[in-house]
Design a protein around this motif. Structure first.
Motif, PDB file in Angstrom:
ATOM      1  N   GLN A 189      -2.450  -7.465   6.703  1.00 33.86           N
ATOM      2  CA  GLN A 189      -3.075  -7.501   5.386  1.00 33.86           C
ATOM      3  C   GLN A 189      -2.068  -7.924   4.319  1.00 33.86           C
ATOM      4  OE1 GLN A 189      -4.638  -3.721   4.088  1.00 33.86           O
ATOM      5  NE2 GLN A 189      -6.018  -4.655   2.599  1.00 33.86           N
ATOM      6  N   ALA A 190      -0.851  -7.413   4.405  1.00 32.54           N
ATOM      7  CA  ALA A 190       0.193  -7.778   3.441  1.00 32.54           C
ATOM      8  C   ALA A 190       0.486  -9.270   3.507  1.00 32.54           C
ATOM      9  CB  ALA A 190       1.460  -6.973   3.721  1.00 32.54           C
ATOM     10  N   GLN A 191       0.630  -9.795   4.724  1.00 33.75           N
ATOM     11  CA  GLN A 191       0.905 -11.229   4.865  1.00 33.75           C
ATOM     12  C   GLN A 191      -0.222 -12.067   4.277  1.00 33.75           C
ATOM     13  OE1 GLN A 191      -0.651 -13.652   6.963  1.00 33.75           O
ATOM     14  NE2 GLN A 191       0.833 -15.281   6.472  1.00 33.75           N
ATOM     15  N   ALA A 192      -1.463 -11.654   4.499  1.00 33.58           N
ATOM     16  CA  ALA A 192      -2.604 -12.396   3.968  1.00 33.58           C
ATOM     17  C   ALA A 192      -2.626 -12.357   2.438  1.00 33.58           C
ATOM     18  CB  ALA A 192      -3.905 -11.825   4.531  1.00 33.58           C
ATOM     19  N   ARG A 193      -2.300 -11.198   1.858  1.00 31.34           N
ATOM     20  CA  ARG A 193      -2.278 -11.084   0.395  1.00 31.34           C
ATOM     21  C   ARG A 193      -1.151 -11.928  -0.203  1.00 31.34           C
ATOM     22  NH1 ARG A 193      -5.139  -6.548  -1.716  1.00 31.34           N
ATOM     23  NH2 ARG A 193      -4.497  -7.391  -3.756  1.00 31.34           N
ATOM     24  N   GLY A 205      -1.302 -15.552  -2.625  1.00 29.57           N
ATOM     25  CA  GLY A 205      -0.651 -15.630  -3.920  1.00 29.57           C
ATOM     26  C   GLY A 205      -0.803 -14.401  -4.786  1.00 29.57           C
ATOM     27  N   ASP A 206      -1.246 -13.285  -4.206  1.00 30.61           N
ATOM     28  CA  ASP A 206      -1.555 -12.100  -5.007  1.00 30.61           C
ATOM     29  C   ASP A 206      -0.340 -11.483  -5.687  1.00 30.61           C
ATOM     30  OD1 ASP A 206      -4.116 -12.499  -4.211  1.00 30.61           O
ATOM     31  OD2 ASP A 206      -4.280 -10.722  -2.947  1.00 30.61           O
ATOM     32  N   ILE A 207       0.843 -11.622  -5.108  1.00 28.69           N
ATOM     33  CA  ILE A 207       2.046 -11.064  -5.757  1.00 28.69           C
ATOM     34  C   ILE A 207       2.992 -12.175  -6.210  1.00 28.69           C
ATOM     35  CG2 ILE A 207       1.889  -8.914  -4.442  1.00 28.69           C
ATOM     36  CD1 ILE A 207       4.401  -9.886  -2.859  1.00 28.69           C
ATOM     37  N   GLY A 208       2.490 -13.398  -6.210  1.00 32.72           N
ATOM     38  CA  GLY A 208       3.359 -14.518  -6.548  1.00 32.72           C
ATOM     39  C   GLY A 208       4.294 -14.837  -5.397  1.00 32.72           C
ATOM     40  N   ARG A 209       5.249 -15.697  -5.655  1.00 31.33           N
ATOM     41  CA  ARG A 209       6.191 -16.085  -4.606  1.00 31.33           C
ATOM     42  C   ARG A 209       7.085 -14.909  -4.239  1.00 31.33           C
ATOM     43  NH1 ARG A 209      10.863 -20.599  -5.017  1.00 31.33           N
ATOM     44  NH2 ARG A 209      10.992 -19.644  -7.071  1.00 31.33           N
ATOM     45  N   PHE A 237      10.067   1.149   7.293  1.00 32.06           N
ATOM     46  CA  PHE A 237       9.620   0.872   5.922  1.00 32.06           C
ATOM     47  C   PHE A 237       9.913  -0.583   5.591  1.00 32.06           C
ATOM     48  CE2 PHE A 237      10.502   0.467   1.382  1.00 32.06           C
ATOM     49  CZ  PHE A 237       9.350   1.027   0.822  1.00 32.06           C
ATOM     50  N   VAL A 238       8.958  -1.246   4.929  1.00 35.00           N
ATOM     51  CA  VAL A 238       9.140  -2.628   4.474  1.00 35.00           C
ATOM     52  C   VAL A 238       8.681  -2.719   3.027  1.00 35.00           C
ATOM     53  CG1 VAL A 238       8.491  -5.057   4.762  1.00 35.00           C
ATOM     54  CG2 VAL A 238       8.788  -3.602   6.782  1.00 35.00           C
ATOM     55  N   GLU A 239       9.489  -3.363   2.205  1.00 35.28           N
ATOM     56  CA  GLU A 239       9.141  -3.652   0.812  1.00 35.28           C
ATOM     57  C   GLU A 239       9.264  -5.150   0.582  1.00 35.28           C
ATOM     58  OE1 GLU A 239      10.608  -1.748  -3.291  1.00 35.28           O
ATOM     59  OE2 GLU A 239      12.159  -2.977  -2.330  1.00 35.28           O
ATOM     60  N   VAL A 240       8.257  -5.735  -0.066  1.00 29.14           N
ATOM     61  CA  VAL A 240       8.315  -7.143  -0.463  1.00 29.14           C
ATOM     62  C   VAL A 240       8.029  -7.226  -1.953  1.00 29.14           C
ATOM     63  CG1 VAL A 240       7.394  -9.469  -0.145  1.00 29.14           C
ATOM     64  CG2 VAL A 240       7.536  -7.908   1.814  1.00 29.14           C
ATOM     65  N   ILE A 241       8.966  -7.801  -2.704  1.00 30.99           N
ATOM     66  CA  ILE A 241       8.819  -7.956  -4.151  1.00 30.99           C
ATOM     67  C   ILE A 241       8.573  -9.429  -4.450  1.00 30.99           C
ATOM     68  CG2 ILE A 241       9.907  -7.640  -6.404  1.00 30.99           C
ATOM     69  CD1 ILE A 241      11.721  -5.523  -5.086  1.00 30.99           C
ATOM     70  N   GLY A 242       7.448  -9.693  -5.101  1.00 28.34           N
ATOM     71  CA  GLY A 242       7.131 -11.053  -5.509  1.00 28.34           C
ATOM     72  C   GLY A 242       7.350 -11.243  -6.999  1.00 28.34           C
ATOM     73  N   GLU A 243       7.087 -12.441  -7.467  1.00 29.23           N
ATOM     74  CA  GLU A 243       7.275 -12.732  -8.888  1.00 29.23           C
ATOM     75  C   GLU A 243       6.256 -11.998  -9.772  1.00 29.23           C
ATOM     76  OE1 GLU A 243       9.136 -17.250  -8.652  1.00 29.23           O
ATOM     77  OE2 GLU A 243       6.958 -16.981  -8.475  1.00 29.23           O
ATOM     78  N   ARG A 244       5.118 -11.581  -9.159  1.00 29.63           N
ATOM     79  CA  ARG A 244       4.088 -10.916  -9.958  1.00 29.63           C
ATOM     80  C   ARG A 244       3.588  -9.610  -9.324  1.00 29.63           C
ATOM     81  NH1 ARG A 244       2.044 -16.028  -9.614  1.00 29.63           N
ATOM     82  NH2 ARG A 244       0.216 -15.270  -8.477  1.00 29.63           N
ATOM     83  N   ARG A 276      16.135 -20.142   2.691  1.00 31.71           N
ATOM     84  CA  ARG A 276      16.269 -21.515   2.211  1.00 31.71           C
ATOM     85  C   ARG A 276      15.617 -21.705   0.845  1.00 31.71           C
ATOM     86  NH1 ARG A 276      14.895 -24.759   7.895  1.00 31.71           N
ATOM     87  NH2 ARG A 276      16.767 -24.060   9.015  1.00 31.71           N
ATOM     88  N   GLY A 277      14.519 -20.971   0.610  1.00 30.92           N
ATOM     89  CA  GLY A 277      13.820 -21.086  -0.669  1.00 30.92           C
ATOM     90  C   GLY A 277      14.413 -20.242  -1.778  1.00 30.92           C
ATOM     91  N   GLY A 278      15.520 -19.559  -1.518  1.00 32.59           N
ATOM     92  CA  GLY A 278      16.203 -18.787  -2.541  1.00 32.59           C
ATOM     93  C   GLY A 278      15.947 -17.297  -2.513  1.00 32.59           C
ATOM     94  N   GLY A 279      14.979 -16.835  -1.729  1.00 30.84           N
ATOM     95  CA  GLY A 279      14.717 -15.406  -1.617  1.00 30.84           C
ATOM     96  C   GLY A 279      15.816 -14.690  -0.853  1.00 30.84           C
ATOM     97  N   VAL A 280      15.849 -13.355  -1.001  1.00 31.11           N
ATOM     98  CA  VAL A 280      16.848 -12.559  -0.285  1.00 31.11           C
ATOM     99  C   VAL A 280      16.152 -11.370   0.383  1.00 31.11           C
ATOM    100  CG1 VAL A 280      18.783 -13.204  -1.764  1.00 31.11           C
ATOM    101  CG2 VAL A 280      17.398 -11.192  -2.354  1.00 31.11           C
ATOM    102  N   ALA A 281      16.764 -10.901   1.470  1.00 34.41           N
ATOM    103  CA  ALA A 281      16.227  -9.735   2.178  1.00 34.41           C
ATOM    104  C   ALA A 281      17.371  -8.941   2.785  1.00 34.41           C
ATOM    105  CB  ALA A 281      15.252 -10.163   3.272  1.00 34.41           C
TER     106      ALA A 281
END
Length: 337
Positions: free
Chosen positions: A132-136, A140-144, A245-252, A221-226
């Motif tokens: 579900q997280a990958q689909a959201r 584009g729900d949380i931005g890039r 635990f997994v956290e993903v922070i997007g632009e929005r 490669r796209g500039g993100g970090v993990a």
């Protein structure tokens, strides 16, 4: 369509899990088993009226085998994948795909040359919340996505009693392989550079020659970090074997995925526990969960000539990232993937 015959390589915990799941699929039957010890192979084979073979070569030569399941220790995957593919068999291999980038290249080449279906069992992609997280994120729900943190830490039971080959792998190969696959999938990107550190002492003091914990900072490669964290030294009193635990922070926006407690807590006079049930469980006598769904996915890909969700090329990248992590630990410097 006649049933597909399955050969199991490795009769340990995961080999037995694969066998139980495949025995329930209407299109498959377990027909052959081989393992490092004949006794363990015979014990598994008798449950499914399967043949026992002395080695991998004999199993992949068996005309009744259509799909080979590779459920051996981490460092032994590559040769079996290549042998199976070269014999024209479809392949389902436990994670990580391989523990050496050169072996990963050989295995991918063997599979593509043979034209068979093959998939690494990165079963977390079938956990409902992760999917579900990958689909959201893809919608584009949380931005890039720009930042991720993924933790997968086990109790000491895992390296000291559950797997007898812990000294031939590390917590990162065993645990972070799942998280690296997940985050690359969610970011729809690949890792470019890594910087990693390890700590040790507890496990070596217990006679297991492997690091206690590893943290790796990865730039995409796209500039993100993990950041990927893995550990094998939680006390056995922790209420679950795996703290995930997994956290993903997007632009929005931000997504948190906490699997420490999987919807159930049990307290008895002896212990307080969070039993695990999302990956592999039995419901009314039938195997269920993400492991079952991933295994059945590969079977259906073979039956209907579809490409698996987890490509070998993506699994090869996970191997390359982990290899770079271990090079960085050794060198003390950032390493290119």
């Amino acid at each position: 369509m006649p049933q597909l015959g399955v050969g199991i390589v490795g009769a340990g915990i995961m080999g037995r899990a694969h066998a139980s799941v495949l025995a329930e699929h209407p299109a498959t039957r377990v027909v052959a088993v081989t393992s490092r010890t004949r006794d363990s192979a015979e014990k598994l084979a008798v449950e499914y009226d399967a043949s026992v073979h002395p080695d991998v070569a004999a199993l992949v030569a068996d005309a009744d085998v259509d799909i080979v399941v590779v459920a051996t220790p981490d460092h032994l995957h590559a040769e079996t994948v290549c042998a199976a593919a070269e014999a024209g068999k479809h392949v389902l291999v436990e994670k990580p795909f391989t523990t050496d980038p050169g072996d990963a290249e050989r295995a991918v080449a063997a599979v593509r040359q043979a034209g068979v279906k093959a998939m690494t069992l990165f079963n977390h992609r079938w956990v409902p919340a992760y999917a579900q997280a990958q689909a959201r994120i893809a919608a584009g729900d949380i931005g890039r996505p720009r930042v991720a943190y993924a933790r997968k830490n086990d109790t000491r039971y895992v390296p000291t009693r559950m797997i007898p080959w812990a000294d031939r792998t590390t917590c990162a190969w065993f645990l972070s392989s799942h998280d690296i696959d997940l985050v690359c999938w969610m970011f729809d990107d690949q890792v470019e550079t890594v910087y990693a550190s390890a700590v040790d002492g507890v496990l070596r003091g217990l006679g297991v020659d492997t690091p206690d914990a590893i943290q790796a900072q990865c730039r995409f490669r796209g500039g993100g970090v993990a950041t990927f964290e893995s550990c094998w030294t939680y006390p056995d009193t922790f209420p679950t074997m795996t703290d995930s635990f997994v956290e993903v922070i997007g632009e929005r926006g931000v997504i948190h995925l906490d699997r420490k407690c999987e919807q159930i807590e049990i307290a008895t006079e002896d212990a307080y526990q969070y039993p695990r049930n999302l990956l592999l469980r039995t419901v009314h006598g039938v195997p269920a969960g993400a492991v079952r769904d991933a295994i059945w996915h590969l079977v259906d890909c073979v039956r209907h000539d579809r490409e698996p969700l987890v490509t070998l090329e993506s699994s090869r990248h996970v191997t390359a990232v982990l290899a770079a992590i271990h090079r960085s630990i050794a060198s003390g410097r950032p390493e290119a993937v």
